[in-house]
Design a protein around this motif. Structure first.
Motif, mmCIF file in Angstrom:
data_model
loop_
_atom_site.group_PDB
_atom_site.id
_atom_site.type_symbol
_atom_site.label_atom_id
_atom_site.label_comp_id
_atom_site.label_asym_id
_atom_site.label_seq_id
_atom_site.Cartn_x
_atom_site.Cartn_y
_atom_site.Cartn_z
ATOM 1 N N SER A 10 55.209 3.404 60.311
ATOM 2 C CA SER A 10 54.741 2.203 59.595
ATOM 3 C C SER A 10 55.594 1.153 60.099
ATOM 4 C CB SER A 10 54.621 2.408 58.003
ATOM 5 O OG SER A 10 55.730 2.512 57.618
ATOM 6 N N ARG A 11 57.021 1.430 60.209
ATOM 7 C CA ARG A 11 57.988 0.339 60.501
ATOM 8 C C ARG A 11 57.684 -0.150 62.090
ATOM 9 N NH1 ARG A 11 63.244 3.019 58.495
ATOM 10 N NH2 ARG A 11 63.065 2.558 56.023
ATOM 11 N N GLU A 12 57.398 0.974 62.811
ATOM 12 C CA GLU A 12 57.223 0.586 64.260
ATOM 13 C C GLU A 12 55.731 -0.260 64.563
ATOM 14 O OE1 GLU A 12 57.228 4.284 66.228
ATOM 15 O OE2 GLU A 12 59.265 4.526 65.829
ATOM 16 N N GLN A 13 54.821 -0.153 63.634
ATOM 17 C CA GLN A 13 53.664 -0.574 63.722
ATOM 18 C C GLN A 13 53.718 -2.050 63.208
ATOM 19 O OE1 GLN A 13 50.942 1.661 61.987
ATOM 20 N NE2 GLN A 13 50.642 3.249 63.471
ATOM 21 N N LYS A 14 54.662 -2.327 62.356
ATOM 22 C CA LYS A 14 54.677 -3.739 61.644
ATOM 23 C C LYS A 14 55.351 -4.716 62.941
ATOM 24 C CE LYS A 14 55.669 -2.808 56.906
ATOM 25 N NZ LYS A 14 56.753 -2.720 55.865
ATOM 26 N N PRO A 15 55.118 -6.042 62.991
ATOM 27 C CA PRO A 15 55.581 -6.950 63.989
ATOM 28 C C PRO A 15 56.784 -7.097 63.727
ATOM 29 C CG PRO A 15 54.137 -8.136 62.560
ATOM 30 C CD PRO A 15 54.062 -6.610 62.185
ATOM 31 N N SER A 16 57.890 -7.197 64.636
ATOM 32 C CA SER A 16 59.212 -7.460 64.478
ATOM 33 C C SER A 16 59.351 -9.007 63.999
ATOM 34 C CB SER A 16 59.922 -6.976 65.789
ATOM 35 O OG SER A 16 61.241 -7.631 65.819
#
Length: 160
Positions: A123-129
């Motif tokens: 879920s962290r990786e899918q969130k936009p930076s």
């Protein structure tokens, strides 16, 4: 009956020429320190510990491999599930491998913890930076400012 249960008796043997209050006080302090050490030795450590401490618990060890970047994040999840574990760096390979050792009876808890950990990681990786978005907005702001400055230069050139 209640008084008998609450009372405890200890036997203390002291070799001394003259028994004074100071000698008795020192011997009692020594006795209490030794008793505290025995109690501390009996307590089993929990959470992150050394491989030696984990092996002493005679529970049969299992291990899994983890990346260096995920060690700190995994510790929080393991603490939440109450897993006793030990981290070991295998430096014989290049790049080094990191192994997480845990008790065999904690395998179900470890599976649940890893499912939650991996779901959180995905879920962290899918969130936009936020940092990437901020950098993009800064670049746009620079371009807008450059465009405004060109317009002002043109207006100054026409006014003269």
């Amino acid at each position: 009956m209640q008084e008998e249960v609450n009372e405890k008796v200890i036997a203390l043997s002291i070799k001394t020429g003259k028994l004074s209050a100071e000698v008795l006080q020192k011997s009692m302090k020594f006795f209490l320190a030794q008793a505290k050490k025995q109690i501390d030795r009996r307590q089993i450590p929990h959470g992150r510990q050394t491989l030696k401490q984990l092996a002493k618990q005679n529970a049969g060890l299992s291990n899994i491999e983890i990346t260096k970047d995920n060690i700190k994040a995994f510790e929080g999840t393991a603490k939440k599930y109450g897993i006793d574990f030990a981290l070991k760096k295998d430096a014989t390979e290049s790049p080094p491998r990191y192994l997480v050792f845990f008790k065999g009876r904690d395998a179900d808890a470890m599976t649940a913890a890893f499912k939650e950990f991996s779901a959180k990681k995905l879920s962290r990786e899918q969130k936009p930076s936020v940092r990437k978005a901020l950098a993009a907005f800064r670049e746009k702001a620079k371009q807008l400012q450059a465009g405004r400055e060109q317009i002002k230069k043109k207006e100054r050139g026409i006014d003269r």
